[in-house]
Design an enzyme around this catalytic site. Sequence first.
Site, mmCIF file in Angstrom:
data_model
loop_
_atom_site.group_PDB
_atom_site.id
_atom_site.type_symbol
_atom_site.label_atom_id
_atom_site.label_comp_id
_atom_site.label_asym_id
_atom_site.label_seq_id
_atom_site.Cartn_x
_atom_site.Cartn_y
_atom_site.Cartn_z
ATOM 1 N N LYS A 1 -1.039 -2.699 8.023
ATOM 2 C CA LYS A 1 -0.209 -1.690 8.149
ATOM 3 C C LYS A 1 -1.613 -0.235 8.006
ATOM 4 O O LYS A 1 -1.867 -0.179 8.270
ATOM 5 C CB LYS A 1 0.984 -1.168 7.302
ATOM 6 C CG LYS A 1 0.915 0.198 8.188
ATOM 7 C CD LYS A 1 2.145 1.130 7.911
ATOM 8 C CE LYS A 1 3.080 1.543 8.054
ATOM 9 N NZ LYS A 1 3.794 2.949 7.478
ATOM 10 N N GLN A 2 -1.635 -0.815 7.208
ATOM 11 C CA GLN A 2 -2.674 0.998 6.400
ATOM 12 C C GLN A 2 -3.417 -0.194 4.952
ATOM 13 O O GLN A 2 -3.909 -0.864 4.511
ATOM 14 C CB GLN A 2 -2.445 1.803 6.053
ATOM 15 C CG GLN A 2 -1.631 1.842 4.705
ATOM 16 C CD GLN A 2 -0.836 2.918 4.701
ATOM 17 O OE1 GLN A 2 0.807 2.722 4.979
ATOM 18 N NE2 GLN A 2 -0.876 4.002 3.637
ATOM 19 N N TRP B 1 3.745 10.169 -1.407
ATOM 20 C CA TRP B 1 2.760 10.093 -2.152
ATOM 21 C C TRP B 1 1.634 11.020 -1.607
ATOM 22 O O TRP B 1 0.687 11.572 -1.617
ATOM 23 C CB TRP B 1 2.327 9.117 -2.497
ATOM 24 C CG TRP B 1 1.590 8.178 -1.380
ATOM 25 C CD1 TRP B 1 2.436 7.802 0.176
ATOM 26 C CD2 TRP B 1 1.243 7.446 -1.371
ATOM 27 N NE1 TRP B 1 2.297 6.853 0.860
ATOM 28 C CE2 TRP B 1 0.970 6.686 -0.006
ATOM 29 C CE3 TRP B 1 -0.294 6.923 -2.210
ATOM 30 C CZ2 TRP B 1 -0.045 4.882 0.633
ATOM 31 C CZ3 TRP B 1 -1.531 5.475 -1.776
ATOM 32 C CH2 TRP B 1 -0.839 4.955 -0.093
ATOM 33 N N ASP B 2 1.835 11.147 -0.459
ATOM 34 C CA ASP B 2 0.971 11.366 0.669
ATOM 35 C C ASP B 2 0.746 13.659 -0.160
ATOM 36 O O ASP B 2 -0.714 13.931 0.231
ATOM 37 C CB ASP B 2 1.492 12.363 2.010
ATOM 38 C CG ASP B 2 2.327 11.358 2.787
ATOM 39 O OD1 ASP B 2 2.715 10.598 2.414
ATOM 40 O OD2 ASP B 2 2.005 11.223 3.766
ATOM 41 N N GLU C 1 2.744 -1.438 3.784
ATOM 42 C CA GLU C 1 4.092 -1.968 3.397
ATOM 43 C C GLU C 1 4.367 -2.641 4.316
ATOM 44 O O GLU C 1 6.196 -3.342 4.175
ATOM 45 C CB GLU C 1 4.841 -0.377 3.920
ATOM 46 C CG GLU C 1 4.795 0.930 2.983
ATOM 47 C CD GLU C 1 5.346 2.357 3.696
ATOM 48 O OE1 GLU C 1 5.187 2.249 4.794
ATOM 49 O OE2 GLU C 1 6.053 3.109 2.491
#
Lengths: 721, 721
Positions: B574-575, B321-322, B463
């Site tokens: 995580k993010q 998806w980046d 994730e």
Amino acid sequence: MSNWVLEKRSFDSKEAAADGNRFLCANGYMGLRGVVEEAGPSLFPAVTLAGVYDQYQDRWREPVNAPNSLFMQLSFNGLAMTLGETEAVSHCQTLDYRHGIFQRETDFGPVTVSSQRFVSMAETHLLADRYEMRFRSDGEMTLIAGISTDIWDINGPHLFDWQFRAGEALSAWAVTGEKRITVAAAQCVSLDFEAEETVEQRASGLFRVLKRKVKAGDTLTVSVFSGVYTSLDDADPVKAAERLSLQAKEKGFAACIRAHRDAWETIWERCEIVTEGDEAAALALHASQYHLNCIAPRHAKNLSIPARGLSGQTYKGAIFWDSEIFFFPMFVYTQPEIAKSLLRYRIETLSGALKKAAEYGYRGAFYAWESQEGGEEGCTNFNVVDVFTHRPVRTYFRDKQIHISADIAYALRSYYDITGDRTLLKDGGARVILECARFYLSRANGHVDSEQADFADVIGPDEYHERVTNNAFTNRMIRHCLESALLLKDIFADQPEAFTALLQEMEYEKDWQLLPALLGRIREPRVKNGVVEQFDGYFDLEDCFLDTVRSRLCDPREYWGGDHGVAGTTQIIKQADVIAMMALFPEAFTDPEIDVNWRYYEPRTEHGSSLSACMYALTACRVGRLDEAWDLFMRTANIDVVGGGKQWAGEIYIGGTHPASNGGAWMIAALGFAGLRMKNGKPEIHPNLPKQLKRLRFPIIAGGERLMVEVTPEGGKIVQA
Amino acid sequence: MSNWVLEKRSFDSKEAAADGNRFLCANGYMGLRGVVEEAGPSLFPAVTLAGVYDQYQDRWREPVNAPNSLFMQLSFNGLAMTLGETEAVSHCQTLDYRHGIFQRETDFGPVTVSSQRFVSMAETHLLADRYEMRFRSDGEMTLIAGISTDIWDINGPHLFDWQFRAGEALSAWAVTGEKRITVAAAQCVSLDFEAEETVEQRASGLFRVLKRKVKAGDTLTVSVFSGVYTSLDDADPVKAAERLSLQAKEKGFAACIRAHRDAWETIWERCEIVTEGDEAAALALHASQYHLNCIAPRHAKNLSIPARGLSGQTYKGAIFWDSEIFFFPMFVYTQPEIAKSLLRYRIETLSGALKKAAEYGYRGAFYAWESQEGGEEGCTNFNVVDVFTHRPVRTYFRDKQIHISADIAYALRSYYDITGDRTLLKDGGARVILECARFYLSRANGHVDSEQADFADVIGPDEYHERVTNNAFTNRMIRHCLESALLLKDIFADQPEAFTALLQEMEYEKDWQLLPALLGRIREPRVKNGVVEQFDGYFDLEDCFLDTVRSRLCDPREYWGGDHGVAGTTQIIKQADVIAMMALFPEAFTDPEIDVNWRYYEPRTEHGSSLSACMYALTACRVGRLDEAWDLFMRTANIDVVGGGKQWAGEIYIGGTHPASNGGAWMIAALGFAGLRMKNGKPEIHPNLPKQLKRLRFPIIAGGERLMVEVTPEGGKIVQA
């Protein structure tokens, strides 16, 4: 009589934990582990109380152990006679399954100790022990007899603020940390000899110290009578315990043990499975029936049975689905008042189940996976400890094992089907079934773009596969729950207003309409070459041998399940799942259907739970795989004869007796070998007698009638008892 | 110029892997890692090809590395001059971001080697190197220059059946194991000196050996020209490579490098962000824009960009998806033809997404989480290796990270919103959006007993928390996807028949009706004190500090996520997840809403992914947290200047460049600091210029117009370019 007695002619402290289970005495109110009188905590002595729980700090809640009021320690000429520490010439211990009597005889050389003890089946609160010493040399003996407060606990301590009182009876009592329940034990002794007697209060309890000189050839006997009460039983539990001890002493050991034996005879009259042809099988069946009977809640009307019985604190002393699926059948067919107690426990803990459902955002009744008093959920989110990091691992038994509510509805329905008795349904049972069905209504997920509905993110009986979708067993049980809910209207067809009023009171009208709609939408499992897929995607998992999976373990105590476990990503399962479904719904599947599934799943099953072999045995009987059925039967029935079994799950001790297997043994014999089933309110049999048995006979109560089932190689019959 | 050049004045073999990334040269067709000519596999040299994949045995599929056709090894008086093995007096290497030129200068004592090389931005298939030797003593030199087939692969080998040909050009070719794709490299040299020349074929490749005597003060120069082709590019890739090498030689190094520099100048004209006020920031921005531009697929119309660019085989060279969320914005606003290529890749790989959805029992398009050629899913079920057992761990990126389809629809919609160009939608884009929406229709679960619908069992951007329900980001993206699908009717309002025909052809009529129904049912996230809950139950997880969680690690390389990871059972993420949602839908949230969520989530974020800081920076700009925004900007923009970053996930090497951060740096500057947004087809700015910057200027193309955005502390404006 040999097939009624478990005997062990040696002692090994490494086996003491397992033997404590195998030699258990209990009466439903309390369990006394099978260790000798002088044992300290390292040998796991315990008097485990039914239905009394406590939590220490943030550890697991678990049942409370009472103090050890049969403690005795003999010394001779200053030397302690302690099994496992002092060298002994010989040791033998036995358990008489017929009468629930534990005996030990230990020859320490200069003195032989032999005793006989029991947890009274006639007097709920009574423990008694007759302790005999035969001396072979002259010398001085010291016998310490009293109440030891040095208690073995897994997640304790649980008892605080000890108090002691010494009169004719010694007594000790304390309160639990969490709910301040008083636990009291009293004991008194009767001696057939004279001794210098003092009472000593020590850090470890309250003891009588008896001293005297003895001569070679002397035989001295002490009888100990102990009452155990809690403040849940009596407003003054200390007094009650003292009173009972004194009364028993007055009555005398012989009279006490006679009453106890008579009570056991009455139990056997109602449920004994008599077999001919295989002595080992007879012993194993006696053991199984003994172990299940000795933990039945005969003293209460609303108590159930923990998964490890009264053999200790394992599994938090909690009530699992074992009660409804594995313990229930023997009781409902032989002693329905006990089956009723198990179910009344669920009826009376409905509020806990409603609360749990709400906690997860659902409606209806989501019963606790590990139910303690009040239906409180004892299961935590972390039930396994990783052996490598020693960190607790998130497991999903608590939140995803949703079949539990349907299991309870299944037993409620069975109770009605087998006894024909509507009172339990009327008296709360119908409400439980309806609330369970309501839970599934709110748990079901319909497809936005189709007519199907899923039960996603669940765990079935095979706990190694977590968070699966459409577990065949779970979906089938849910269907049965919904059907049972709808059937209630027919069961109460003669009281339509009352039933309508119940629905109204429960605000159930809209849900009632949804029940048949959901029933029609639940996704059917995929079937491949006749094999029912255990859950969506199961067939896509790695298909490999059990040994392959086992060979991947890096530590023998590793947990097999979940995404990190060696089994989780394979088709290897912990226990019967599809096969359990087929065992519970025998009429829904044909013989060839069962056979093909049996052949697929059995080699892929670890049988890592004591709930497994019995289901495979039942279905094996059904399809005539009698050699396999026999092996599984013996494995099931022998479990607490042999002892052992899985003692560890990760770093958690899980040893204890196996009431589910004990109940399973009855199920295999009665429902498997005899093929007992109810059909339209009447029992019928479809015998599948293994060649090892020449005769199988057992009493049942069905449809209100006392009957005797008898099966021989020539056929079977049901006659009036 | 100092803010255009990355320089390193030392050498450490332990840093070679990271430096290979930081000093990368590439042109979208291939990437040449920044290691010196003589490096062997231990220093990770590689020429990584875009879009060419191979699988060896059952290892991970990954991009193919071409042979190293710029290999050179100098020896002087019999002693090999090898950086890292031979002691060097000094070593310096630089990368000129402006023109994509790698230079090295190593003083080995008796000889100094300096070279200048590039991957041609003017000639897709061309590598060139000008290699100069300055001698300080008399002696004999041997220079081996050729094609090394000693290739570094992570999951290789991939090239088999090597063949060689030596003429004016040397060439080497082989075929991939899986698809038998021929990979060919040719090279020829031009010398400014005479030498004894032989050609040697060795196990490690085909080499020219040049020998001659030299005198102190001699300076000798070799220029190497290498063509790289595969059979996907040309029917005779060997010939094509040879031809190009010879043509380039004929043209000469100076002309080749001039064309290359000119091509880069054209790129910078279209996208350069000019800043004043902070030299480090200027360098970091140049680095970021360089790294993203050098991997853009300029030679193709239907290629996307791997998550680690062309810096090697990490992450299987797959498209994540980046591409749509992090790379796409800079391209769509500056070089829309490249943005179009990224999206055409998705349009042309729709069949792979349809296949994947069907594989999981869904309809519509479920795009690959790690997409390789043809849209094939490169993501396996096991992406992490447990550091304790060395067993692969089941992860759920492949099957549960369903936001990927909506991410693609989001970019397709953005392409239209920003360019005003309908052709991409017409030419397959609308179909992709509709199929993505259809996937969500079949993935959604409605409640049987209420109007709500869930997206259960998903993974969001964070994730570490696997298999959650109603991830706020995912649900929001899905809503946008459904809205975009419905909007297509308006976009094509002038061609109603064509649109109806499309729906008919897709058998979409029934689904079209379901779209608005589902939109109205998707469950809204819980909001507590203004904080949007990341997923159902997130707030119930352990709330603790990042350091607490870190302190629980038993091994620094442990994977943090999932049920076994230290983060999985806590609120540590995580993010950016909720914050990513707010960054992508800036108009859907007010400043105070964003602020309260930023303050909640930022301290709970590990920023364990290079996709994280940029989202926090964008939202920090929005709410005026400019100090924090600046820190996060510098962290984002500097990532491939500093190098390093997380190199391991469990036991898997994950090093490489960070195109998502590179794109993120552009996003922060343009969308954050300048506050660029489209409103009704027109760009507008809402500047939030950090105090460190005195000026910010960059070109864009929006709504078909070439514009220049300029922001100063006094304000901003958009003018015609």
